[in-house]
Design a protein around this motif. Structure first.
Motif, PDB file in Angstrom:
ATOM      1  N   UNK A   1       0.445  -1.050   0.004  1.00 14.54           N
ATOM      2  CA  UNK A   1      -0.215  -0.116   0.363  1.00 14.54           C
ATOM      3  C   UNK A   1       0.923   1.424   0.284  1.00 14.54           C
ATOM      4  N   UNK A   2       2.456   0.870   1.138  1.00 12.56           N
ATOM      5  CA  UNK A   2       2.799   2.260   0.341  1.00 12.56           C
ATOM      6  C   UNK A   2       3.511   2.471  -0.389  1.00 12.56           C
ATOM      7  N   UNK A   3       3.415   1.350  -1.331  1.00 14.91           N
ATOM      8  CA  UNK A   3       4.174   1.868  -2.315  1.00 14.91           C
ATOM      9  C   UNK A   3       3.502   2.397  -3.518  1.00 14.91           C
ATOM     10  N   UNK A   4       2.688   1.391  -3.766  1.00 15.48           N
ATOM     11  CA  UNK A   4       1.350   1.943  -4.569  1.00 15.48           C
ATOM     12  C   UNK A   4       1.583   3.406  -3.848  1.00 15.48           C
ATOM     13  N   UNK A   5       0.662   3.919  -2.945  1.00 16.77           N
ATOM     14  CA  UNK A   5       0.241   5.645  -2.798  1.00 16.77           C
ATOM     15  C   UNK A   5       1.608   6.085  -3.177  1.00 16.77           C
ATOM     16  N   UNK A   6       2.529   6.226  -2.685  1.00 12.59           N
ATOM     17  CA  UNK A   6       3.969   6.978  -2.889  1.00 12.59           C
ATOM     18  C   UNK A   6       4.297   6.971  -4.402  1.00 12.59           C
TER      19      UNK A   6
ATOM     20  N   UNK B   1       1.777   6.025  -6.706  1.00 12.11           N
ATOM     21  CA  UNK B   1       0.820   6.856  -8.069  1.00 12.11           C
ATOM     22  C   UNK B   1       0.976   8.609  -7.724  1.00 12.11           C
ATOM     23  N   UNK B   2       1.404   8.855  -6.011  1.00 10.95           N
ATOM     24  CA  UNK B   2       1.087  10.405  -5.983  1.00 10.95           C
ATOM     25  C   UNK B   2       2.476  11.519  -5.877  1.00 10.95           C
ATOM     26  N   UNK B   3       3.599  10.675  -6.691  1.00  8.70           N
ATOM     27  CA  UNK B   3       4.059  11.029  -7.490  1.00  8.70           C
ATOM     28  C   UNK B   3       4.316  11.043  -8.441  1.00  8.70           C
ATOM     29  N   UNK B   4       3.947   9.893  -9.391  1.00 10.30           N
ATOM     30  CA  UNK B   4       3.910   9.975 -10.743  1.00 10.30           C
ATOM     31  C   UNK B   4       2.396  11.197 -11.023  1.00 10.30           C
ATOM     32  N   UNK B   5       1.126  11.187 -10.794  1.00  9.89           N
ATOM     33  CA  UNK B   5       0.104  11.629 -11.415  1.00  9.89           C
ATOM     34  C   UNK B   5       0.177  13.387 -10.289  1.00  9.89           C
ATOM     35  N   UNK B   6       0.541  13.159  -9.475  1.00 11.18           N
ATOM     36  CA  UNK B   6       0.256  14.327  -8.095  1.00 11.18           C
ATOM     37  C   UNK B   6       1.958  15.110  -8.830  1.00 11.18           C
ATOM     38  N   UNK B   7       3.143  14.642  -8.950  1.00  7.45           N
ATOM     39  CA  UNK B   7       3.992  15.049  -8.945  1.00  7.45           C
ATOM     40  C   UNK B   7       4.716  15.497  -7.791  1.00  7.45           C
ATOM     41  N   UNK B   8       4.292  14.908  -6.779  1.00 10.26           N
ATOM     42  CA  UNK B   8       4.559  15.648  -5.204  1.00 10.26           C
ATOM     43  C   UNK B   8       6.226  15.174  -4.859  1.00 10.26           C
ATOM     44  N   UNK B   9       7.175  15.900  -4.211  1.00 10.64           N
ATOM     45  CA  UNK B   9       8.273  15.699  -3.484  1.00 10.64           C
ATOM     46  C   UNK B   9       8.163  14.727  -3.657  1.00 10.64           C
ATOM     47  N   UNK B  10      10.091  14.165  -3.331  1.00  9.79           N
ATOM     48  CA  UNK B  10       9.889  12.654  -2.685  1.00  9.79           C
ATOM     49  C   UNK B  10       9.556  12.697  -1.416  1.00  9.79           C
ATOM     50  N   UNK B  11       9.672  13.757  -0.586  1.00 12.86           N
ATOM     51  CA  UNK B  11       9.893  13.365   0.740  1.00 12.86           C
ATOM     52  C   UNK B  11       8.529  13.145   0.959  1.00 12.86           C
ATOM     53  N   UNK B  12       7.460  13.729   0.530  1.00  9.88           N
ATOM     54  CA  UNK B  12       5.686  13.924   0.792  1.00  9.88           C
ATOM     55  C   UNK B  12       5.305  12.317  -0.074  1.00  9.88           C
ATOM     56  N   UNK B  13       5.921  11.922  -0.982  1.00  7.45           N
ATOM     57  CA  UNK B  13       5.898  10.617  -1.312  1.00  7.45           C
ATOM     58  C   UNK B  13       5.912   9.679  -0.634  1.00  7.45           C
ATOM     59  N   UNK B  14       6.610   9.882   0.023  1.00 11.74           N
ATOM     60  CA  UNK B  14       6.597   8.875   0.934  1.00 11.74           C
ATOM     61  C   UNK B  14       6.189   8.991   2.403  1.00 11.74           C
ATOM     62  N   UNK B  15       6.094   9.993   2.839  1.00  3.57           N
ATOM     63  CA  UNK B  15       4.952  10.048   3.444  1.00  3.57           C
ATOM     64  C   UNK B  15       3.805   9.663   4.143  1.00  3.57           C
ATOM     65  N   UNK B  16       3.120   9.900   2.525  1.00  5.94           N
ATOM     66  CA  UNK B  16       1.978  10.075   2.861  1.00  5.94           C
ATOM     67  C   UNK B  16       1.379   8.414   2.202  1.00  5.94           C
ATOM     68  N   UNK B  17       2.417   7.263   1.603  1.00  4.46           N
ATOM     69  CA  UNK B  17       2.718   6.343   1.714  1.00  4.46           C
ATOM     70  C   UNK B  17       2.593   5.201   3.205  1.00  4.46           C
ATOM     71  N   UNK B  18       3.459   5.904   4.127  1.00  4.84           N
ATOM     72  CA  UNK B  18       4.245   5.577   5.387  1.00  4.84           C
ATOM     73  C   UNK B  18       2.238   5.842   6.095  1.00  4.84           C
ATOM     74  N   UNK B  19       1.614   6.665   5.594  1.00  8.04           N
ATOM     75  CA  UNK B  19       0.278   7.004   6.464  1.00  8.04           C
ATOM     76  C   UNK B  19      -1.355   6.218   5.806  1.00  8.04           C
ATOM     77  N   UNK B  20      -0.781   5.967   4.619  1.00  5.69           N
ATOM     78  CA  UNK B  20      -1.586   5.387   3.667  1.00  5.69           C
ATOM     79  C   UNK B  20      -1.594   3.631   4.945  1.00  5.69           C
ATOM     80  N   UNK B  21      -0.653   3.340   4.628  1.00  3.34           N
ATOM     81  CA  UNK B  21       0.422   1.831   5.695  1.00  3.34           C
ATOM     82  C   UNK B  21      -0.845   2.262   6.803  1.00  3.34           C
TER      83      UNK B  21
END
Ligand SMILES: Nc1ncnc2c1ncn2[C@@H]1O[C@H](COP(=O)(O)OP(=O)(O)OP(=O)(O)O)[C@@H](O)[C@H]1O
Ligand SMILES: [Mg+2]
Lengths: 255, 331
Positions: B85-90, B92-112
């Motif tokens: 889930x962390x992998x997918x969300x990071x 997806x958000x990195x690819x389609x929202x173009x967000x920063x690496x640290x945000x993508x990683x935190x989103x992955x962690x929060x979702x998991x």
């Protein structure tokens, strides 16, 4: 003396048709040491499990300090000040003796959900923990993992851990079982010392311990209360003598 | 008697004082930590950064997993769900929202972590093998969901995820740039896990692991502690998965598959369940076998299997667990 701190009415526990505790009305007066005795399999430990809500009763009610605790969870019963020990020694084997006691002392901080904080904040309990270990003669074992302690010392550690919560009422399930003579004496001395301001309900097979310590005795056989009273009354009761000789001759003899 | 050496309060306080200085690490652990950090810094000079980044991601994943069986006594067979889930969300958000690496990683962690909150809440109602079965079943449901859902890209997964910038400034295109980020994420996660274990909370967890009824009888509402531990473990597993998707630029069904859940159990077992450093060592061994046996094709799995069986037979406590027991240290 005073009014009951713990009171059960019609307390009953059935295990798939087998009735382990059968309509027990128990009343423990505040400030007393009350013994629960009876032959093996009489239902003493099951009673403890019911009183502390480790098992849900099939029927009956339990009141502690005037409050109905029949529906509470076991942790919440403990928080009200009714704390039990276990028949088989229950220590945290890989934690040191000091840590064992500290786990109980740490309860007063509240939840201890602070996973980001170093456990050095618990060092302020070291003094009290060592003091408690001292009371049960374990001071020099503070740093030994509990699992490595001899059996009698594990039991002593368990009592120190229970005392760390400073409970209003203690339930001790055979605190001296399997102990050497000297250790039994130490526990008896300890119990008479800590009774100040507390109520104690104890299961005990060693009748000389019961005689020396307890104000009141309830005898249980096959889940039912057979007799109740002080030691002199109960020990003369022919039913009690018969029950002990009948099913547990060895125990009575050894006592 | 070993205990006789400590006979006064001051001895205990003094030692704790030293431990506080070293972030709660004992002497032996501090030495091991220095070796670990040195290996992370010097590693890229000897080995491929991408290989090392993969090892670090799995080391974090296994360390997060280890929190449950090692320190609470709960065996999860479904940790791929949180990693994936962390992998997918990071991704997806990195690819389609173009967000920063640290945000993508935190989103992955929060979702998991959020997923862990729900699954943990369901699973902790049961104990032992039933707990394990529930975590497995829930993870299978997540896998099924990922095969069907559109955002995961099905069989293809989410591909060609750009390496996002760090803090909006630093390009992570070069492997070595990303390497330092991954090393940082790993170290922070690793230190956090160490801190969790050695916190007031961690002590209660260990009490639950050692004797749950006793912990209850002392007034601890054990379910709440198990749940928080579960959420922390899941969130950190998600961060590991999210970081992995940044390294390889993909998130696929492999990440949520049950074999991933099995892999993390194996890694931890090999390294040593309930040791701080074991999972990291297990991840290194596992990664090395996988990579360096790759030329042998199908024989990888067989050889790997054989090595693992040998390891587990010879070192029942895992490599680090066994080492710690021999040296009478806590590692
Ligand atoms: N969980 C359970 N399921 C089924 N039967 C049980 C259970 N717990 C206890 N029993 C039965 O209930 C009866 C009473 O057991 P209990 O442990 O309360 O006795 P006791 O008085 O404490 O005996 P002892 O002196 O040997 O400790 C026994 O026959 C026991 O087999
Ligand atoms: Mg019993």
């Amino acid at each position: 003396m005073s009014e009951p701190i713990l009171q059960t009415t019609g307390l009953t526990k059935e295990f798939r048709g087998f009735v382990a505790v059968n309509g027990v009305d128990l009343s423990v007066d505040s400030g007393t040491i009350h013994a629960l005795i009876g032959p093996n399999g009489a239902g003493k430990t099951t009673c403890f499990n019911l009183l502390t809500k480790f098992l849900p009763p099939t029927r009956g009610t339990i009141r502690f300090k005037g409050r109905d605790i029949t529906g509470l969870k076991p942790a919440d019963v403990a928080r009200l000040g009714l704390v039990r020990s276990f028949q088989i020694s229950a220590v945290f084997a890989h934690l040191t003796a000091l840590q064992n006691v500290r786990v109980a002392l740490q309860r007063e901080r509240g939840g201890s959900f602070d996973f980001w904080r170093s456990d050095t904040v618990l060092d302020r309990y070291n003094g009290r923990a060592l003091d408690l270990l001292d009371q049960v003669g374990l001071h020099e074992f503070a740093d030994v993992p509990a699992g490595q302690l001899a059996y009698g010392r594990k039991r002593a550690l368990e009592i120190a851990t229970t005392l760390a919560l400073d409970p209003e009422m203690l339930l001790l399930d055979e605190p001296t079982a399997g102990m050497a003579h000297a250790d039994v004496d130490r526990i008896v001395a300890l119990v008479s010392r800590i009774r100040q301001g507390r109520t104690i309900l104890m299961v005990e097979h060693n009748l000389s311990v019961v005689e020396g310590l307890c104000d009141r005795i309830t005898v249980l056989t096959r889940g039912r209360v057979l007799a109740e009273g002080d030691y002199a009354t109960v020990s003369r009761n022919p039913d009690v003598i018969a029950a002990y000789l009948g099913s547990e001759a060895g125990d009575a003899a050894h006592a | 008697m070993r205990g006789a050496s400590v006979s006064d309060t001051s001895g205990i306080t003094r030692r704790s004082g030293l431990r506080a200085l070293a972030f709660g690490f004992t002497g032996a652990q501090a030495t091991a930590l220095i070796i670990l950090v040195a290996a992370i810094i010097l590693g890229p000079a000897v080995l491929y950064p991408v290989f090392l980044m993969k090892v670090l991601c799995f080391a974090l994943f296994a360390s997060a997993f280890n929190l449950l069986p090692g320190y609470v006594g709960l065996l999860s067979f479904g940790h791929a769900a949180y990693f994936g889930m962390g992998s997918y969300l990071a991704a997806w958000t990195a690819k389609y929202w173009g967000i920063d690496a640290e945000i993508a990683i935190l989103i992955g962690g929060a979702a998991a972590g959020a997923l862990g909150l729900v699954f943990g809440w369901l699973a902790i109602r049961r104990q032992g093998i039933y707990f394990a079965m529930i975590t497995l079943a829930l993870a299978e449901m997540v896998y099924f969901f990922c095969t069907e859902a559109s955002f995961t890209g099905g069989e293809d997964g989410i591909q060609q995820v750009p390496r996002a910038r760090l803090l909006g400034m630093f390009s992570m295109q070069a492997d070595m740039s990303l390497y330092w980020l991954v090393a940082f994420v790993f170290l922070v996660g690793f230190l956090l896990i160490h801190r969790i274990i050695h916190s007031p909370f961690g002590l209660v967890l260990q009490a639950i692991r050692e004797n749950e009824p006793r912990a209850v009888s002392l007034g601890y509402r054990v379910d709440q502690y198990k749940l928080l531990a579960f959420v922390l473990s899941a969130a950190l597993a998600g961060i590991a998965g999210a970081t992995k998707s940044q390294v390889f630029g993909i998130a696929t069904l492999t990440d949520v598959h049950s074999s991933m859940s099995g892999e993390v159990v194996l890694i931890t077992l090999i390294g040593g369940i309930g040791t701080v450093f074991g999972p990291a060592v297990g991840a290194l061994l596992f990664g090395a076998l996988e990579t360096y046996l790759a030329p042998f094709g199908d024989w990888v799995t067989v050889t790997q299997g054989a090595i693992f069986v040998a390891c587990v037979l010879a070192f029942r406590r895992g490599l680090i667990g066994e080492l710690a027991a021999r040296l009478r240290l806590s590692l």
